[in-house]
Design an enzyme around this catalytic site. Sequence first.
Site, PDB file in Angstrom:
ATOM      1  N   ASN A  32      -5.214  12.488   0.169  1.00  0.00           N
ATOM      2  CA  ASN A  32      -4.456  11.553   0.888  1.00  0.00           C
ATOM      3  C   ASN A  32      -5.324  11.143   1.918  1.00  0.00           C
ATOM      4  O   ASN A  32      -6.495  11.090   2.118  1.00  0.00           O
ATOM      5  CB  ASN A  32      -3.426  12.627   1.501  1.00  0.00           C
ATOM      6  CG  ASN A  32      -2.352  11.795   2.209  1.00  0.00           C
ATOM      7  OD1 ASN A  32      -1.733  10.805   1.475  1.00  0.00           O
ATOM      8  ND2 ASN A  32      -1.912  11.990   3.323  1.00  0.00           N
ATOM      9  N   LYS A  33      -4.743  10.004   2.785  1.00  0.00           N
ATOM     10  CA  LYS A  33      -5.460   9.310   3.620  1.00  0.00           C
ATOM     11  C   LYS A  33      -6.508  10.110   4.620  1.00  0.00           C
ATOM     12  O   LYS A  33      -6.087  11.157   4.937  1.00  0.00           O
ATOM     13  CB  LYS A  33      -4.334   8.796   4.660  1.00  0.00           C
ATOM     14  CG  LYS A  33      -4.990   7.833   5.745  1.00  0.00           C
ATOM     15  CD  LYS A  33      -5.757   6.791   5.299  1.00  0.00           C
ATOM     16  CE  LYS A  33      -5.072   5.972   4.347  1.00  0.00           C
ATOM     17  NZ  LYS A  33      -6.141   5.168   3.503  1.00  0.00           N
ATOM     18  N   ASP A  42      -1.952  10.693  -2.455  1.00  0.00           N
ATOM     19  CA  ASP A  42      -2.188   9.590  -3.455  1.00  0.00           C
ATOM     20  C   ASP A  42      -2.642  10.224  -4.705  1.00  0.00           C
ATOM     21  O   ASP A  42      -2.561   9.392  -5.958  1.00  0.00           O
ATOM     22  CB  ASP A  42      -3.569   8.786  -2.670  1.00  0.00           C
ATOM     23  CG  ASP A  42      -3.247   8.184  -1.786  1.00  0.00           C
ATOM     24  OD1 ASP A  42      -2.887   8.548  -0.592  1.00  0.00           O
ATOM     25  OD2 ASP A  42      -2.888   6.904  -2.014  1.00  0.00           O
ATOM     26  N   ARG A  46       0.716  -1.211  -0.158  1.00  0.00           N
ATOM     27  CA  ARG A  46      -0.102   0.015  -0.032  1.00  0.00           C
ATOM     28  C   ARG A  46       0.809   1.150   0.118  1.00  0.00           C
ATOM     29  O   ARG A  46       1.991   1.253   0.165  1.00  0.00           O
ATOM     30  CB  ARG A  46      -1.111   0.000   1.184  1.00  0.00           C
ATOM     31  CG  ARG A  46      -0.732  -0.517   2.559  1.00  0.00           C
ATOM     32  CD  ARG A  46       0.404   0.248   3.412  1.00  0.00           C
ATOM     33  NE  ARG A  46       0.203   1.601   3.594  1.00  0.00           N
ATOM     34  CZ  ARG A  46       0.956   2.514   3.680  1.00  0.00           C
ATOM     35  NH1 ARG A  46       2.155   2.273   3.871  1.00  0.00           N
ATOM     36  NH2 ARG A  46       0.669   4.121   3.699  1.00  0.00           N
ATOM     37  N   GLY A  47       0.136   2.356  -0.282  1.00  0.00           N
ATOM     38  CA  GLY A  47       1.011   3.713  -0.429  1.00  0.00           C
ATOM     39  C   GLY A  47       1.152   3.821  -1.924  1.00  0.00           C
ATOM     40  O   GLY A  47       1.493   2.862  -2.644  1.00  0.00           O
ATOM     41  N   ALA A  48       0.715   4.823  -2.297  1.00  0.00           N
ATOM     42  CA  ALA A  48       0.704   5.352  -3.765  1.00  0.00           C
ATOM     43  C   ALA A  48       2.017   4.828  -4.620  1.00  0.00           C
ATOM     44  O   ALA A  48       1.528   3.884  -5.513  1.00  0.00           O
ATOM     45  CB  ALA A  48       0.415   6.885  -4.099  1.00  0.00           C
ATOM     46  N   ARG A  79      -7.487  -0.572  -6.614  1.00  0.00           N
ATOM     47  CA  ARG A  79      -7.792   0.494  -5.859  1.00  0.00           C
ATOM     48  C   ARG A  79      -8.093   1.747  -6.559  1.00  0.00           C
ATOM     49  O   ARG A  79      -7.102   1.863  -7.531  1.00  0.00           O
ATOM     50  CB  ARG A  79      -6.592   0.929  -4.929  1.00  0.00           C
ATOM     51  CG  ARG A  79      -6.459  -0.503  -3.802  1.00  0.00           C
ATOM     52  CD  ARG A  79      -5.623  -0.084  -2.453  1.00  0.00           C
ATOM     53  NE  ARG A  79      -6.193   0.744  -1.687  1.00  0.00           N
ATOM     54  CZ  ARG A  79      -5.581   1.347  -0.726  1.00  0.00           C
ATOM     55  NH1 ARG A  79      -4.312   1.187  -0.478  1.00  0.00           N
ATOM     56  NH2 ARG A  79      -6.145   2.170   0.047  1.00  0.00           N
ATOM     57  N   GLN A  94      -2.010   2.832   9.898  1.00  0.00           N
ATOM     58  CA  GLN A  94      -0.894   2.865   9.205  1.00  0.00           C
ATOM     59  C   GLN A  94       0.121   3.884  10.088  1.00  0.00           C
ATOM     60  O   GLN A  94       1.401   3.440   9.856  1.00  0.00           O
ATOM     61  CB  GLN A  94      -1.028   3.544   7.743  1.00  0.00           C
ATOM     62  CG  GLN A  94      -1.802   2.585   6.758  1.00  0.00           C
ATOM     63  CD  GLN A  94      -3.413   3.012   6.795  1.00  0.00           C
ATOM     64  OE1 GLN A  94      -3.960   3.163   7.681  1.00  0.00           O
ATOM     65  NE2 GLN A  94      -3.827   2.454   5.766  1.00  0.00           N
TER      66      GLN A  94
HETATM   67  O1  MRU Z   1      -4.667   3.313   2.186  1.00  0.00           O
HETATM   68  P1  MRU Z   1      -3.106   3.606   2.250  1.00  0.00           P
HETATM   69  O2  MRU Z   1      -2.441   2.817   3.244  1.00  0.00           O
HETATM   70  O3  MRU Z   1      -2.628   2.881   0.786  1.00  0.00           O
HETATM   71  O4  MRU Z   1      -3.048   5.111   2.114  1.00  0.00           O
HETATM   72  C1  MRU Z   1      -1.760   5.698   1.811  1.00  0.00           C
HETATM   73  C2  MRU Z   1      -1.569   7.209   1.992  1.00  0.00           C
HETATM   74  O5  MRU Z   1      -2.628   7.952   2.244  1.00  0.00           O
HETATM   75  C3  MRU Z   1      -0.398   7.639   1.758  1.00  0.00           C
HETATM   76  O6  MRU Z   1      -0.244   8.808   2.626  1.00  0.00           O
HETATM   77  C4  MRU Z   1       0.177   8.129   0.233  1.00  0.00           C
HETATM   78  O7  MRU Z   1      -0.488   6.862  -0.482  1.00  0.00           O
HETATM   79  C5  MRU Z   1       1.355   8.497   0.040  1.00  0.00           C
HETATM   80  S1  MRU Z   1       2.618   7.438   0.007  1.00  0.00           S
HETATM   81  C6  MRU Z   1       4.117   8.017  -0.061  1.00  0.00           C
END
Ligand code: MRU
Length: 353
Positions: free
Chosen positions: A247-248, A237, A50-52, A93, A196
Amino acid sequence: MPVSQRERTVSWRDGRIRLIDQTRLPQEVVWLEIADEATLAEAIRRLQVRGAPAIGAAAAFGLALAANASPATTLEALRADLAAAAARLRVTRPTAVNLFWAIDRVLAVEASTVAELRAAVLAEAERIAQEDIAACQAIGRYGAALLPAAASILTHCNAGALATVDYGTALGVVRAGWEQGKVRHVFVDETRPLLQGARLTAWELAADGIPLTLITDSMAGYFFQCGAIDAVVVGADRIAANGDVANKIGTYTLAVLAREHGIPFYVAAPTSTIDLNTPSGAAIPIEERDPNEVTTIAGQRVAPAGVPAANPAFDVTPARYLSAIITETGVLRPPFPAGLAEAVARARRKDQT
Ligand code: MRU
């Protein structure tokens, strides 16, 4: 931990994708060896990766798995199999644009034979991964220069080495600032519902010996009022063409708090997260996840059975709340539209050299 001593979050080894299983951290460090694209799609859906930027790199390698598994003997047939695999990966996603960006980049590779195309797909995936590491390190350098001396930083979710191929975006800024002696402390939002921050960011910072305090999301306002926060640094994201940032979930709340308290709010993201085709945040698709993630914590029910719960995984912070966007091409200040377009153009030019 320097890049050289940490294993990459996403890599290719002996025809498989090697990933650290982020659902098992911090209790256990488990490495997955993924051999087929369907298993990878499920790993993305389940947030094992996970994470963009990490999702983008993983999907790119997923196409390499699909290319290797395809029985195609003609270029057209192999391209058709890759397109079908890409369609399955695209629906894992919806919010992080890096997923779509990486898939499109791999599908665009040129080749004149089946063998050449298989090799080119894998080479492009590896290039995406290598570029992500370099981008995070550049983001770290540019971002650290913005920090005051002895900075206390608040971050949300995990935008670290785990969310990228290595080093991290927001945590890249923290790491570079720490290496330069500019970061004194990091406040880490736990980041409900999937934690996270508590599970991943706290794990990464502790491993690097960077001083941190874990707080619940609802404590952030209190710590702003105490004067404990000098800067907020988060990842992204998807960044729309006007500078709105998905973002999250919970990021928007921090941006409003930062504005109220006169504290800079920085978004750290590679140009692969900028989506010039999305005019504003209103057009960014927001992932809705299973409400059970809200009514439970680590599998334990914390709400009465059957109560309705909402679970949007991301929110949009309007561009007007951002002090700057830190990319691998440099620091963008408002107004963002021209700077974002120029950053993407500059990154593309560099790709072609
Ligand atoms: O749902 P996730 O854990 O994939 O969400 C991740 C985030 O929101 C991060 O802040 C974002 O992807 C940036 S990662 C460098």
